[in-house]
Motif scaffolding. Structure first.
Motif, PDB file in Angstrom:
ATOM      1  N   PHE A   1       2.440   5.983  -7.430  1.00 11.99           N
ATOM      2  CA  PHE A   1       1.448   6.880  -8.021  1.00 11.99           C
ATOM      3  C   PHE A   1       2.006   8.300  -8.138  1.00 11.99           C
ATOM      4  O   PHE A   1       1.837   8.960  -9.166  1.00 11.99           O
ATOM      5  CB  PHE A   1       0.175   6.873  -7.165  1.00 11.99           C
ATOM      6  CG  PHE A   1      -0.913   7.746  -7.707  1.00 11.99           C
ATOM      7  CD1 PHE A   1      -1.682   7.332  -8.780  1.00 11.99           C
ATOM      8  CD2 PHE A   1      -1.174   8.980  -7.135  1.00 11.99           C
ATOM      9  CE1 PHE A   1      -2.694   8.134  -9.297  1.00 11.99           C
ATOM     10  CE2 PHE A   1      -2.186   9.792  -7.637  1.00 11.99           C
ATOM     11  CZ  PHE A   1      -2.944   9.370  -8.715  1.00 11.99           C
ATOM     12  N   LEU A   2       2.697   8.762  -7.101  1.00 10.12           N
ATOM     13  CA  LEU A   2       3.285  10.103  -7.129  1.00 10.12           C
ATOM     14  C   LEU A   2       4.364  10.201  -8.205  1.00 10.12           C
ATOM     15  O   LEU A   2       4.418  11.181  -8.961  1.00 10.12           O
ATOM     16  CB  LEU A   2       3.867  10.449  -5.752  1.00 10.12           C
ATOM     17  CG  LEU A   2       2.857  10.631  -4.619  1.00 10.12           C
ATOM     18  CD1 LEU A   2       3.579  10.860  -3.299  1.00 10.12           C
ATOM     19  CD2 LEU A   2       1.916  11.795  -4.915  1.00 10.12           C
TER      20      LEU A   2
ATOM     21  N   MET B   1       1.364   4.167  -3.176  1.00  9.60           N
ATOM     22  CA  MET B   1       1.257   5.622  -3.102  1.00  9.60           C
ATOM     23  C   MET B   1       2.499   6.285  -3.690  1.00  9.60           C
ATOM     24  O   MET B   1       2.408   7.271  -4.430  1.00  9.60           O
ATOM     25  CB  MET B   1       1.048   6.052  -1.648  1.00  9.60           C
ATOM     26  CG  MET B   1      -0.304   5.656  -1.072  1.00  9.60           C
ATOM     27  SD  MET B   1      -0.617   6.439   0.541  1.00  9.60           S
ATOM     28  CE  MET B   1       0.634   5.629   1.545  1.00  9.60           C
ATOM     29  N   LEU B   2       3.678   5.741  -3.359  1.00  8.07           N
ATOM     30  CA  LEU B   2       4.921   6.289  -3.891  1.00  8.07           C
ATOM     31  C   LEU B   2       4.959   6.159  -5.409  1.00  8.07           C
ATOM     32  O   LEU B   2       5.355   7.092  -6.123  1.00  8.07           O
ATOM     33  CB  LEU B   2       6.107   5.562  -3.262  1.00  8.07           C
ATOM     34  CG  LEU B   2       7.497   5.989  -3.714  1.00  8.07           C
ATOM     35  CD1 LEU B   2       7.737   7.457  -3.389  1.00  8.07           C
ATOM     36  CD2 LEU B   2       8.562   5.114  -3.056  1.00  8.07           C
TER      37      LEU B   2
ATOM     38  N   GLY C   1       0.817  -1.208   0.000  1.00  8.24           N
ATOM     39  CA  GLY C   1       0.000   0.000   0.000  1.00  8.24           C
ATOM     40  C   GLY C   1       0.853   1.262   0.000  1.00  8.24           C
ATOM     41  O   GLY C   1       0.560   2.231  -0.720  1.00  8.24           O
ATOM     42  N   MET C   2       1.935   1.251   0.790  1.00 11.29           N
ATOM     43  CA  MET C   2       2.816   2.406   0.851  1.00 11.29           C
ATOM     44  C   MET C   2       3.572   2.606  -0.462  1.00 11.29           C
ATOM     45  O   MET C   2       3.673   3.728  -0.973  1.00 11.29           O
ATOM     46  CB  MET C   2       3.813   2.215   1.998  1.00 11.29           C
ATOM     47  CG  MET C   2       4.805   3.339   2.168  1.00 11.29           C
ATOM     48  SD  MET C   2       5.762   3.137   3.673  1.00 11.29           S
ATOM     49  CE  MET C   2       6.267   1.421   3.526  1.00 11.29           C
TER      50      MET C   2
ATOM     51  N   PHE D   1      -2.940   1.853   3.526  1.00 11.60           N
ATOM     52  CA  PHE D   1      -2.216   2.978   2.933  1.00 11.60           C
ATOM     53  C   PHE D   1      -1.643   3.855   4.041  1.00 11.60           C
ATOM     54  O   PHE D   1      -2.218   4.860   4.453  1.00 11.60           O
ATOM     55  CB  PHE D   1      -3.152   3.771   2.023  1.00 11.60           C
ATOM     56  CG  PHE D   1      -3.662   2.960   0.860  1.00 11.60           C
ATOM     57  CD1 PHE D   1      -2.880   2.761  -0.262  1.00 11.60           C
ATOM     58  CD2 PHE D   1      -4.921   2.363   0.916  1.00 11.60           C
ATOM     59  CE1 PHE D   1      -3.331   2.005  -1.323  1.00 11.60           C
ATOM     60  CE2 PHE D   1      -5.386   1.603  -0.145  1.00 11.60           C
ATOM     61  CZ  PHE D   1      -4.581   1.420  -1.262  1.00 11.60           C
ATOM     62  N   THR D   2      -0.492   3.439   4.533  1.00  7.97           N
ATOM     63  CA  THR D   2       0.220   4.172   5.570  1.00  7.97           C
ATOM     64  C   THR D   2       1.511   4.741   4.974  1.00  7.97           C
ATOM     65  O   THR D   2       2.019   4.249   3.973  1.00  7.97           O
ATOM     66  CB  THR D   2       0.559   3.259   6.752  1.00  7.97           C
ATOM     67  OG1 THR D   2       1.336   2.145   6.283  1.00  7.97           O
ATOM     68  CG2 THR D   2      -0.709   2.735   7.400  1.00  7.97           C
ATOM     69  N   VAL D   3       2.036   5.779   5.610  1.00  9.30           N
ATOM     70  CA  VAL D   3       3.252   6.437   5.134  1.00  9.30           C
ATOM     71  C   VAL D   3       4.356   6.269   6.168  1.00  9.30           C
ATOM     72  O   VAL D   3       4.203   6.683   7.324  1.00  9.30           O
ATOM     73  CB  VAL D   3       3.007   7.935   4.866  1.00  9.30           C
ATOM     74  CG1 VAL D   3       4.298   8.628   4.451  1.00  9.30           C
ATOM     75  CG2 VAL D   3       1.936   8.108   3.793  1.00  9.30           C
TER      76      VAL D   3
END
Length: 210
Positions: A16-17, A13-14, A9-10, A126-128
């Protein structure tokens, strides 16, 4: 494997950016350097970004040694893309419409693959965690450099032909190269199939020695 939920999940996100940054660069290069229509750039860029994201998801199946799930993902993507392209070609669609068809199929394939992971492997969290993201970026740089160099080697000649304005020559040239790319892809298939087993043996040997 027990960290799949949070780790994937993390990294998603990376990814996607980074994909958005890449899309912006593609738009700028297409508009200012090649005068390519904006719709074509955006649709094609999104298709590439989402296809790469699907391949990232398929790596989760390899990590869990559940290759049959990867087969389902790839078959859906190939069958959907073939169906959509045949329909668009039959209906004499424009290049922009075909690019949007690519993007639509890529989005559907990502959703299907994500659903397989969610229900067959583990729901994603989805954690950072900044230090893990930095470590992942650092570890991926050699792979990114290798892919960039490989793409430059494979497509520099096509870019040169396009820069000289020989659009038809680019099409014939890449069509002739397709069988060669297929042969080189065979090595990648072998690596992709054997890598999970090799990694598992390595981890087993490391634990035994340690």
């Amino acid at each position: 494997r027990e960290k799949t939920s949070s780790f994937v999940g993390m990294l998603l996100m990376l990814k996607f950016l980074l994909g958005l940054v890449t899309l912006v660069i593609m738009i700028m290069a297409g508009i200012f350097l090649a005068n390519i229509p904006l719709v074509l750039i955006i649709a094609g860029g999104i298709a590439i970004m989402l296809t790469n994201m699907r391949m990232f998801f398929e790596g989760v199946f390899r990590a869990h040694e559940r290759m049959h799930l990867e087969t389902i993902s790839k078959l859906f993507a190939v069958c959907a893309l073939t169906t959509v392209l045949l329909f668009l070609l039959w209906s004499h669609a424009t290049l922009e419409t075909i690019a949007m068809g690519y993007a639509l199929v890529a989005a559907g394939s990502v959703i299907v693959t994500l659903g397989i992971i969610w229900f067959k492997i583990s729901p994603l969290q989805f954690t950072v965690t900044p230090h893990i993201m930095r470590a992942a970026l650092g570890a991926s740089l050699p792979f990114a450099a290798a892919i960039a160099l490989n793409m430059s080697l494979n497509y520099a000649d096509s870019v040169m032909l396009g820069a000289w304005g020989h659009t038809q020559a680019v099409g014939w040239y890449n069509a002739a190269y397709t069988p060669i790319f297929f042969l080189t892809a065979l090595a990648g298939m072998i690596v992709a199939a054997c890598f999970p087993v090799i990694a598992n043996v390595y981890l087993y040997a490391r634990d035994r020695i340690g």
